[in-house]
Design a protein around this motif. Structure first.
Motif, PDB file in Angstrom:
ATOM      1  N   ALA A 165       9.887 -18.833  -7.970  1.00  0.00           N
ATOM      2  CA  ALA A 165       9.618 -19.476  -6.675  1.00  0.00           C
ATOM      3  C   ALA A 165       8.900 -18.544  -5.710  1.00  0.00           C
ATOM      4  CB  ALA A 165      10.925 -19.964  -6.058  1.00  0.00           C
ATOM      5  N   GLY A 166       8.969 -17.232  -5.970  1.00  0.00           N
ATOM      6  CA  GLY A 166       8.246 -16.302  -5.113  1.00  0.00           C
ATOM      7  C   GLY A 166       9.079 -15.254  -4.423  1.00  0.00           C
ATOM      8  N   LEU A 167      10.373 -15.152  -4.768  1.00  0.00           N
ATOM      9  CA  LEU A 167      11.201 -14.094  -4.202  1.00  0.00           C
ATOM     10  C   LEU A 167      10.728 -12.749  -4.733  1.00  0.00           C
ATOM     11  CD1 LEU A 167      13.815 -14.022  -2.336  1.00  0.00           C
ATOM     12  CD2 LEU A 167      15.060 -13.496  -4.442  1.00  0.00           C
ATOM     13  N   ASN A 168      10.752 -11.728  -3.874  1.00  0.00           N
ATOM     14  CA  ASN A 168      10.289 -10.406  -4.293  1.00  0.00           C
ATOM     15  C   ASN A 168      11.399  -9.542  -4.875  1.00  0.00           C
ATOM     16  OD1 ASN A 168       8.394 -10.982  -1.585  1.00  0.00           O
ATOM     17  ND2 ASN A 168       7.292 -10.218  -3.362  1.00  0.00           N
ATOM     18  N   ARG A 169      12.564  -9.514  -4.223  1.00  0.00           N
ATOM     19  CA  ARG A 169      13.603  -8.609  -4.702  1.00  0.00           C
ATOM     20  C   ARG A 169      14.965  -9.042  -4.172  1.00  0.00           C
ATOM     21  NH1 ARG A 169      15.497  -5.226  -1.060  1.00  0.00           N
ATOM     22  NH2 ARG A 169      14.390  -4.977   0.922  1.00  0.00           N
ATOM     23  N   VAL A 170      16.013  -8.328  -4.637  1.00  0.00           N
ATOM     24  CA  VAL A 170      17.386  -8.641  -4.244  1.00  0.00           C
ATOM     25  C   VAL A 170      18.122  -7.385  -3.775  1.00  0.00           C
ATOM     26  CG1 VAL A 170      17.584 -10.602  -5.825  1.00  0.00           C
ATOM     27  CG2 VAL A 170      18.325  -8.331  -6.567  1.00  0.00           C
ATOM     28  N   ASN A 171      19.039  -7.593  -2.848  1.00  0.00           N
ATOM     29  CA  ASN A 171      20.056  -6.609  -2.467  1.00  0.00           C
ATOM     30  C   ASN A 171      21.396  -7.192  -2.879  1.00  0.00           C
ATOM     31  OD1 ASN A 171      17.835  -5.546  -0.994  1.00  0.00           O
ATOM     32  ND2 ASN A 171      19.222  -4.650   0.504  1.00  0.00           N
ATOM     33  N   VAL A 172      22.168  -6.446  -3.639  1.00  0.00           N
ATOM     34  CA  VAL A 172      23.452  -6.945  -4.128  1.00  0.00           C
ATOM     35  C   VAL A 172      24.587  -6.128  -3.521  1.00  0.00           C
ATOM     36  CG1 VAL A 172      24.926  -7.217  -6.162  1.00  0.00           C
ATOM     37  CG2 VAL A 172      22.513  -7.840  -6.274  1.00  0.00           C
ATOM     38  N   SER A 173      25.560  -6.820  -2.987  1.00  0.00           N
ATOM     39  CA  SER A 173      26.739  -6.155  -2.427  1.00  0.00           C
ATOM     40  C   SER A 173      27.729  -5.859  -3.552  1.00  0.00           C
ATOM     41  CB  SER A 173      27.401  -7.051  -1.374  1.00  0.00           C
ATOM     42  OG  SER A 173      26.503  -7.327  -0.321  1.00  0.00           O
ATOM     43  N   LEU A 174      28.015  -4.574  -3.766  1.00  0.00           N
ATOM     44  CA  LEU A 174      28.952  -4.155  -4.813  1.00  0.00           C
ATOM     45  C   LEU A 174      29.595  -2.852  -4.362  1.00  0.00           C
ATOM     46  CD1 LEU A 174      30.192  -4.478  -7.643  1.00  0.00           C
ATOM     47  CD2 LEU A 174      28.225  -3.179  -8.533  1.00  0.00           C
ATOM     48  N   ASP A 175      30.879  -2.883  -4.085  1.00  0.00           N
ATOM     49  CA  ASP A 175      31.575  -1.742  -3.505  1.00  0.00           C
ATOM     50  C   ASP A 175      32.242  -0.840  -4.533  1.00  0.00           C
ATOM     51  OD1 ASP A 175      30.955  -2.829  -0.954  1.00  0.00           O
ATOM     52  OD2 ASP A 175      32.710  -4.150  -1.101  1.00  0.00           O
ATOM     53  N   ARG A 234      22.353 -17.016 -13.237  1.00  0.00           N
ATOM     54  CA  ARG A 234      21.809 -18.356 -13.470  1.00  0.00           C
ATOM     55  C   ARG A 234      20.528 -18.615 -12.690  1.00  0.00           C
ATOM     56  NH1 ARG A 234      27.098 -19.409 -12.159  1.00  0.00           N
ATOM     57  NH2 ARG A 234      26.436 -20.368 -10.199  1.00  0.00           N
ATOM     58  N   THR A 235      20.332 -17.924 -11.572  1.00  0.00           N
ATOM     59  CA  THR A 235      19.248 -18.288 -10.668  1.00  0.00           C
ATOM     60  C   THR A 235      18.152 -17.244 -10.511  1.00  0.00           C
ATOM     61  OG1 THR A 235      20.557 -17.421  -8.819  1.00  0.00           O
ATOM     62  CG2 THR A 235      20.754 -19.782  -9.284  1.00  0.00           C
ATOM     63  N   ALA A 236      18.333 -16.062 -11.066  1.00  0.00           N
ATOM     64  CA  ALA A 236      17.352 -14.984 -10.844  1.00  0.00           C
ATOM     65  C   ALA A 236      15.960 -15.388 -11.297  1.00  0.00           C
ATOM     66  CB  ALA A 236      17.812 -13.711 -11.556  1.00  0.00           C
ATOM     67  N   GLY A 237      15.855 -15.997 -12.478  1.00  0.00           N
ATOM     68  CA  GLY A 237      14.548 -16.401 -12.990  1.00  0.00           C
ATOM     69  C   GLY A 237      13.877 -17.434 -12.111  1.00  0.00           C
ATOM     70  N   ALA A 238      14.647 -18.423 -11.664  1.00  0.00           N
ATOM     71  CA  ALA A 238      14.085 -19.468 -10.808  1.00  0.00           C
ATOM     72  C   ALA A 238      13.648 -18.902  -9.462  1.00  0.00           C
ATOM     73  CB  ALA A 238      15.108 -20.585 -10.609  1.00  0.00           C
ATOM     74  N   LEU A 239      14.429 -17.978  -8.925  1.00  0.00           N
ATOM     75  CA  LEU A 239      14.066 -17.370  -7.644  1.00  0.00           C
ATOM     76  C   LEU A 239      12.788 -16.549  -7.779  1.00  0.00           C
ATOM     77  CD1 LEU A 239      17.607 -16.309  -6.397  1.00  0.00           C
ATOM     78  CD2 LEU A 239      16.084 -17.937  -5.257  1.00  0.00           C
ATOM     79  N   ALA A 240      12.663 -15.813  -8.875  1.00  0.00           N
ATOM     80  CA  ALA A 240      11.442 -15.031  -9.100  1.00  0.00           C
ATOM     81  C   ALA A 240      10.237 -15.950  -9.243  1.00  0.00           C
ATOM     82  CB  ALA A 240      11.608 -14.151 -10.337  1.00  0.00           C
ATOM     83  N   GLY A 290      19.660 -25.653  -1.630  1.00  0.00           N
ATOM     84  CA  GLY A 290      18.211 -25.708  -1.476  1.00  0.00           C
ATOM     85  C   GLY A 290      17.525 -24.358  -1.491  1.00  0.00           C
ATOM     86  N   LEU A 291      18.230 -23.293  -1.856  1.00  0.00           N
ATOM     87  CA  LEU A 291      17.670 -21.948  -1.744  1.00  0.00           C
ATOM     88  C   LEU A 291      16.356 -21.783  -2.496  1.00  0.00           C
ATOM     89  CD1 LEU A 291      17.726 -18.937  -1.015  1.00  0.00           C
ATOM     90  CD2 LEU A 291      19.240 -18.584  -2.988  1.00  0.00           C
ATOM     91  N   VAL A 292      16.321 -22.144  -3.766  1.00  0.00           N
ATOM     92  CA  VAL A 292      15.113 -21.945  -4.566  1.00  0.00           C
ATOM     93  C   VAL A 292      13.938 -22.716  -3.962  1.00  0.00           C
ATOM     94  CG1 VAL A 292      14.039 -22.312  -6.826  1.00  0.00           C
ATOM     95  CG2 VAL A 292      16.386 -21.437  -6.679  1.00  0.00           C
TER      96      VAL A 292
END
Length: 330
Positions: free
Chosen positions: A114-124, A106-112, A78-80
């Motif tokens: 829907a009203g999401l502003n930005r992302v933090n991605v965990s990558l070590d 797959r979901t970046a466009g739908a999240l944008a 239900g995130l989006v």
């Protein structure tokens, strides 16, 4: 409106909302290879309950920023819709997500949308062998694709969070920074914290902020950023005169508890007034028993008032929280 204030005068305006304790990676510093015993579905907040509690936080408690976390929040079906409903209710609230980016392409466009502003991605790491060693999965390409999709969808500035592990990727800080700068991502190194499910954290083995900065300084010229830090967890440095920056979140060796403005809501509806809190306040039980918004808000204020002055990692009596990071939310 009565804000979320504690007895030391700190005001919480940044709400971290964990949507699930489940994750599709098995990072060695977070959980064992076999995973964990996940929360029963009935114990988790429903989408409606999540949206209602966020509405109370924003509308009655003065929260200005929402960060969706996990586990891995992209596995929440239900995130989006949650993002869309929060945005429809509160047009000005800042919304972001902390994710491992496996499903982000797959979901970046739908999240944008829907009203999401930005992302933090965990990558070590950006080395395939090191990525597999750390996460126990061969999914580096999916993370890289997710980062690119987030940038293309306008979910910026795209931030990358990295943890360095001694003997694994502690020699890769300059390489990772160069990779992020080339792509326009903002990199933040985070000291490993005592939040692993195995309780195997050791301060002696942790790569410190001083070590991270020394490693970076061997390849780049760093200078303290001019912009005020405020309540941000990261200490920022300009790289080679700018405009690129790199951040170091030294939660252990340079704690910033005195400026903390965060409060957390777990996937099962518990308020945590500190990442390292040993106690929680149950909103789910009261919510399902018919509590009004005003009553829930007052419970939340009471929970926040009891926040300790600091996380106490250096205290000889410090005990690691029973819940690991995946069950708390970052």
């Amino acid at each position: 409106m009565q804000p979320l204030i504690d007895q030391y005068g700190r005001v919480a305006t940044d709400l971290r909302v964990s949507l699930t304790d489940r994750c599709n990676l098995r990072c060695t510093y977070c959980m064992p290879a076999e995973g964990l015993d996940w929360l029963p579905t009935d114990d988790q907040l429903t989408d409606d309950e999540v949206v209602r509690l966020i509405g109370i936080a924003v509308g009655e408690l003065g929260v200005e920023e929402i960060r969706f976390t996990g586990g891995e929040p992209l596995v929440r079906r239900g995130l989006v819709d949650i993002v869309r409903r929060v945005r429809e209710r509160d047009a000005d609230v800042e919304m972001s997500i902390t994710t491992n980016a496996l499903g982000l392409a797959r979901t970046a466009g739908a999240l944008a949308d829907a009203g999401l502003n930005r992302v933090n991605v965990s990558l070590d790491t950006v080395r395939r062998d090191s990525f597999h060693e750390i996460t126990r999965r061969d999914r580096l390409d999916d993370v890289v694709a997710g980062l690119a999709a987030a940038e293309a969808a306008g979910l910026g500035p795209v931030k990358v969070n990295a943890v360095l592990l001694r003997g694994v990727n502690d020699d890769q800080a300059p390489e990772l920074l160069a990779w992020c700068i080339e792509r326009g991502y903002q990199l933040r190194f985070i000291e490993q914290m005592p939040l692993d499910a195995q309780h195997g954290w050791s301060r002696a083995e942790m790569v410190t902020a001083d070590e991270i900065l020394a490693s970076l300084s061997a390849a780049f010229t760093l200078s303290t950023a001019s912009e005020p830090r405020g309540s941000a967890p990261a200490e920022l440095f300009t790289v080679d005169g700018g405009p690129a920056t790199v951040g170091v979140i030294a939660s252990v060796t340079r704690p910033f508890c005195g400026d903390c403005d965060r409060v957390r809501l777990t996937a099962d509806g518990q308020v945590r007034n500190c990442l390292f809190a040993r106690s929680e306040s149950d909103l789910r039980l009261a919510l399902r028993a018919g509590a009004t918004d005003a009553e829930l808000a007052e419970r939340w204020r009471t929970a926040m008032w009891g926040k300790l002055p600091g996380h106490g990692i250096d205290d000889p009596t410090f005990l690691q929280p029973d819940r690991p990071m995946s069950a708390i939310g970052g």
